[in-house]
Design an enzyme around this catalytic site. Structure first.
Site, PDB file in Angstrom:
ATOM      1  N   LYS A 172       1.260  -1.540   0.006  1.00 35.46           N
ATOM      2  CA  LYS A 172       0.251   0.254  -0.096  1.00 35.46           C
ATOM      3  C   LYS A 172       0.464   1.730   0.043  1.00 35.46           C
ATOM      4  CE  LYS A 172      -1.880   3.238   1.871  1.00 35.46           C
ATOM      5  NZ  LYS A 172      -1.942   4.202   1.572  1.00 35.46           N
ATOM      6  N   SER A 225       4.863   7.574   9.992  1.00 40.47           N
ATOM      7  CA  SER A 225       5.293   8.425  11.302  1.00 40.47           C
ATOM      8  C   SER A 225       4.891   7.931  12.426  1.00 40.47           C
ATOM      9  CB  SER A 225       3.980   9.178  11.293  1.00 40.47           C
ATOM     10  OG  SER A 225       2.642   8.652  10.561  1.00 40.47           O
ATOM     11  N   GLU A 246       9.459   1.094  10.987  1.00 38.55           N
ATOM     12  CA  GLU A 246      10.316   1.744  10.573  1.00 38.55           C
ATOM     13  C   GLU A 246       9.932   3.784  10.925  1.00 38.55           C
ATOM     14  OE1 GLU A 246      13.280   1.764  10.790  1.00 38.55           O
ATOM     15  OE2 GLU A 246      12.975  -0.525  10.655  1.00 38.55           O
ATOM     16  N   CYS A 280      13.687  10.780   7.916  1.00 35.73           N
ATOM     17  CA  CYS A 280      13.883  10.327   9.024  1.00 35.73           C
ATOM     18  C   CYS A 280      14.795  10.274   9.413  1.00 35.73           C
ATOM     19  CB  CYS A 280      12.796   8.685   8.648  1.00 35.73           C
ATOM     20  SG  CYS A 280      14.418   7.677   7.710  1.00 35.73           S
ATOM     21  N   GLU A 379       9.404  15.862  15.887  1.00 28.64           N
ATOM     22  CA  GLU A 379      10.279  15.900  14.438  1.00 28.64           C
ATOM     23  C   GLU A 379       9.556  16.840  13.536  1.00 28.64           C
ATOM     24  OE1 GLU A 379       8.589  12.565  12.058  1.00 28.64           O
ATOM     25  OE2 GLU A 379      10.172  12.785  10.801  1.00 28.64           O
TER      26      GLU A 379
HETATM   27  P1  NAD Z   1       2.241   9.017   7.725  1.00 30.35           P
HETATM   28  O1  NAD Z   1       2.103   8.165   9.233  1.00 30.35           O
HETATM   29  O2  NAD Z   1       1.748   9.438   7.801  1.00 30.35           O
HETATM   30  O3  NAD Z   1       2.240   7.159   6.840  1.00 30.35           O
HETATM   31  C1  NAD Z   1       2.627   6.881   5.915  1.00 30.35           C
HETATM   32  C2  NAD Z   1       1.960   5.599   4.993  1.00 30.35           C
HETATM   33  O4  NAD Z   1       0.918   5.034   6.168  1.00 30.35           O
HETATM   34  C3  NAD Z   1       0.958   6.485   4.092  1.00 30.35           C
HETATM   35  O5  NAD Z   1       1.244   4.975   3.565  1.00 30.35           O
HETATM   36  C4  NAD Z   1       0.047   6.207   4.858  1.00 30.35           C
HETATM   37  O6  NAD Z   1      -1.061   6.106   3.559  1.00 30.35           O
HETATM   38  C5  NAD Z   1      -0.409   4.900   5.454  1.00 30.35           C
HETATM   39  N1  NAD Z   1      -1.423   5.076   6.716  1.00 30.35           N
HETATM   40  C6  NAD Z   1      -1.545   6.476   7.612  1.00 30.35           C
HETATM   41  N2  NAD Z   1      -2.476   6.080   8.310  1.00 30.35           N
HETATM   42  C7  NAD Z   1      -2.450   4.757   8.278  1.00 30.35           C
HETATM   43  C8  NAD Z   1      -3.644   3.644   9.038  1.00 30.35           C
HETATM   44  N3  NAD Z   1      -4.478   4.653  10.126  1.00 30.35           N
HETATM   45  N4  NAD Z   1      -3.415   2.519   9.241  1.00 30.35           N
HETATM   46  C9  NAD Z   1      -2.818   1.632   7.846  1.00 30.35           C
HETATM   47  N5  NAD Z   1      -1.852   2.798   7.204  1.00 30.35           N
HETATM   48  C10 NAD Z   1      -2.332   4.210   7.365  1.00 30.35           C
HETATM   49  O7  NAD Z   1       3.766   8.912   7.041  1.00 30.35           O
HETATM   50  P2  NAD Z   1       4.144   9.833   5.796  1.00 30.35           P
HETATM   51  O8  NAD Z   1       3.996  10.792   6.089  1.00 30.35           O
HETATM   52  O9  NAD Z   1       3.610   8.958   4.648  1.00 30.35           O
HETATM   53  O10 NAD Z   1       5.991   9.574   5.780  1.00 30.35           O
HETATM   54  C11 NAD Z   1       6.967  10.770   7.416  1.00 30.35           C
HETATM   55  C12 NAD Z   1       6.845  10.000   8.321  1.00 30.35           C
HETATM   56  O11 NAD Z   1       8.127   8.626   7.440  1.00 30.35           O
HETATM   57  C13 NAD Z   1       7.766  10.381   8.895  1.00 30.35           C
HETATM   58  O12 NAD Z   1       7.836  10.344  10.358  1.00 30.35           O
HETATM   59  C14 NAD Z   1       9.444   9.985   9.212  1.00 30.35           C
HETATM   60  O13 NAD Z   1      10.421  10.445  10.035  1.00 30.35           O
HETATM   61  C15 NAD Z   1       9.147   8.921   8.683  1.00 30.35           C
HETATM   62  N6  NAD Z   1      10.186   7.845   8.641  1.00 30.35           N
HETATM   63  C16 NAD Z   1      10.354   7.149   8.970  1.00 30.35           C
HETATM   64  C17 NAD Z   1      11.628   6.288   8.201  1.00 30.35           C
HETATM   65  C18 NAD Z   1      12.854   4.895   9.086  1.00 30.35           C
HETATM   66  O14 NAD Z   1      12.528   4.244   7.951  1.00 30.35           O
HETATM   67  N7  NAD Z   1      12.652   5.197  10.046  1.00 30.35           N
HETATM   68  C19 NAD Z   1      11.687   6.582   6.486  1.00 30.35           C
HETATM   69  C20 NAD Z   1      11.101   7.387   5.771  1.00 30.35           C
HETATM   70  C21 NAD Z   1      10.419   8.249   6.748  1.00 30.35           C
END
Ligand code: NAD
Length: 489
Positions: A172, A225, A246, A280, A379
């Site tokens: 997804k 996140s 992650e 991240c 963050e």
């Molecule tokens: P997000 O959590 O908003 O979304 C990530 C994914 O989760 C998307 O595909 C989204 O559609 C899905 N999602 C959202 N709500 C959901 C739910 N209730 N159930 C299931 N899936 C759901 O994050 P983002 O804005 O896409 O990415 C930014 C974040 O990702 C930042 O906090 C960043 O630090 C983190 N990140 C971490 C790493 C790592 O390796 N630790 C790498 C890249 C990004």
């Protein structure tokens, strides 16, 4: 291009017919629409992946290696086309987007070989007439949920070890970068056996949650996140699914008084502004010894002036627009809050006036930063670097450990004792010495504290996607002799 879900190697609209828009952050215009899928579509994809699992998991590791190599090769062949889609969809400079495809192909190659080598082990037997084998088995259908900041790389980090271990996939993508993943699937995933890789686009709360809740998906691997990670962990608990998370970071950088100031300034600027700060492991806060803070700040401002904002397709561009309007507004709000709380803008702090449109935000540096301010605790995921003075090494370590995050950190020093003490004392998944944001495909990557659970990269990632089984072999059928004793008399 095909803008449908990729299920069982066929293209399908969302069963509801619903769609949502995909935007170009450089032009602020809508590019197209992709399926807004529901639990029905997720179920179709999971069924396809479950059916495919029987065959895929039954292949030899060598056969799977051949498939994954083909996937790696065709990804590299189509790199330019896929990279163009990434740049158009999320504003990343084209040259950086190209490295994502290389990254994906590297992971496919690395894990397909590693999985051939690491199939199990034999441990010391309990007696001389038996044997204990430990065998690793795939889980089944892996639910992958990924963010938008490195869509192809982060997909590869999950896809490669999961497939190499013998699992099949339902992916997804993020709403922001659905097209990049669909475009990749269109160009290369059709080479894979039917149903092994499935891509279903949709909103997190609908398609994402349906995947997390699906009873036939025993494992969820998520990058995103902290807030979403917690929601996923709660939902997964209902079925006691395995979850790897992650999550976000708030990576500190410590600049010691013996550091090479030019190197530290260059590293900090790159680490804070690459990908418009949407990494991240971005440099999110800087702690500098009192005695060198003025010289360091001046050097960092000079480095920041050199950062070229521009058209993602232009080869001279270092930093493109922010990935989406939401992300751009997030930066505006975080900077406004920092100013309200007393931070002083030394450079940047506003939308770039060089461009009439596009979500361009100027690389920003703050001082007058105090412990506890939001800009050093939460963050920002933005091109923003707050600088805070420190008086001692002890204070640097305390500040570094003062947030809920524990993803990465960096220390600039020429003193090996200080460097290794920082490595010992700072609670984070990665510690970089004299160079931020460094990763190694063979070394684990992941978060401590609220930055996550589990690891990607290295042998550790393969372990995330398989379960250990103990197989006990009794050579002479001596069923519980020691319990029943000799009853012949
Ligand atoms: P997000 O959590 O908003 O979304 C990530 C994914 O989760 C998307 O595909 C989204 O559609 C899905 N999602 C959202 N709500 C959901 C739910 N209730 N159930 C299931 N899936 C759901 O994050 P983002 O804005 O896409 O990415 C930014 C974040 O990702 C930042 O906090 C960043 O630090 C983190 N990140 C971490 C790493 C790592 O390796 N630790 C790498 C890249 C990004």
């Amino acid at each position: 291009m095909t803008y449908k879900n990729f299920i069982d190697n066929e293209w399908q609209d969302a069963s509801s017919g619903k769609k949502f828009g995909v935007f170009n952050p450089f032009t602020e215009e809508q590019i197209t629409e992709v399926p807004a899928s529901s639990d029905y579509d997720i179920d179709m994809a999971v069924r396809a992946a479950k059916f495919a699992f029987e065959k895929w998991s039954g292949l030899t590791a060598g056969d799977r290696r051949d498939h994954l190599r083909t996937l790696a090769n065709s990804s590299r062949e189509h790199a330019e086309s896929i990279a163009r889609t990434i740049s158009t969809e999320m504003g990343k400079p084209f040259k950086d987007a190209m490295t994502e495809i290389d990254d994906l192909a590297d992971y496919l190659e690395y894990y397909s070989e590693l999985a051939r080598d690491q199939v199990g082990r034999i441990v010391a037997p309990v007696d001389n007439r038996s044997m204990s084998l430990v065998r690793y088995e795939p889980y089944g259908v892996v639910g992958c949920i990924i963010p938008w900041n490195y869509p192809l790389s982060l997909m590869g980090w999950k896809l490669a070890p999961a497939l190499a271990a013998g699992n099949t996939i339902v992916m997804k993508p993020s709403e922001v970068t659905s097209l990049s993943i669909l475009h990749w699937a269109e160009l290369v995933a059709g080479d894979m056996p039917q149903g092994v890789i499935n891509v279903v686009t949709g909103y997190g709360q609908e398609a994402g949650e349906a995947l997390v809740k699906h009873p036939q998906v025993p494992i969820i691997t998520f990058t995103g996140s902290v807030q979403t990670g917690k929601r996923i962990a709660r939902l997964a608990a209902d079925n006691l699914k395995k979850v790897s998370l992650e999550l976000g970071g708030k990576d500190p950088v410590i600049i010691c008084d013996d550091a090479d100031i030019e190197v530290a300034a260059r590293g900090t600027s790159w680490g804070g502004f690459v990908n418009a700060g949407q990494v991240c492991t971005s440099v999110e806060r800087v702690y500098v010894y009192d005695s060198i803070v003025d010289r360091f700040t001046e050097a960092l401002i000079e480095e920041t002036k050199k950062v070229r904002l521009g058209d993602p397709m232009d080869n001279d561009t270092d930093v493109g627009p922010m990935a989406s309007e939401a992300q751009f507004n997030n930066t505006i709000n975080k900077v406004a809050l920092a100013k309200d709380q007393g931070c002083r803008v030394l450079i940047g702090g506003k939308r770039s006036e060089k461009f009439e449109r596009g979500y361009f935000y100027e690389p920003t540096i703050f001082d007058n930063v105090k412990p506890g301010m939001d800009i050093v605790t939460e963050e920002s995921f933005s091109p923003v670097i707050p600088i805070q003075k420190i008086k001692s090494f002890q204070e640097a370590i305390e500040f570094a450990n003062s947030t809920k995050y524990g993803l990465g950190c960096t220390i600039f020093t020429k003193d090996i004792e200080r460097a290794m003490t920082a490595a010992d004392k700072i609670k984070s998944g990665t510690v970089c010495i004299n160079n931020p944001l460094m990763e190694n495909i063979a070394a684990p990557f992941g978060g401590m504290k609220q930055s996550g659970i589990g690891r990607e990269h290295g042998i550790e990632a393969l372990e995330e996607f398989r379960e250990a089984k103990h197989i006990f072999i009794d050579y002479d059928h001596s069923v519980k002799d020691w319990w029943f004793g000799d009853k012949s008399e």
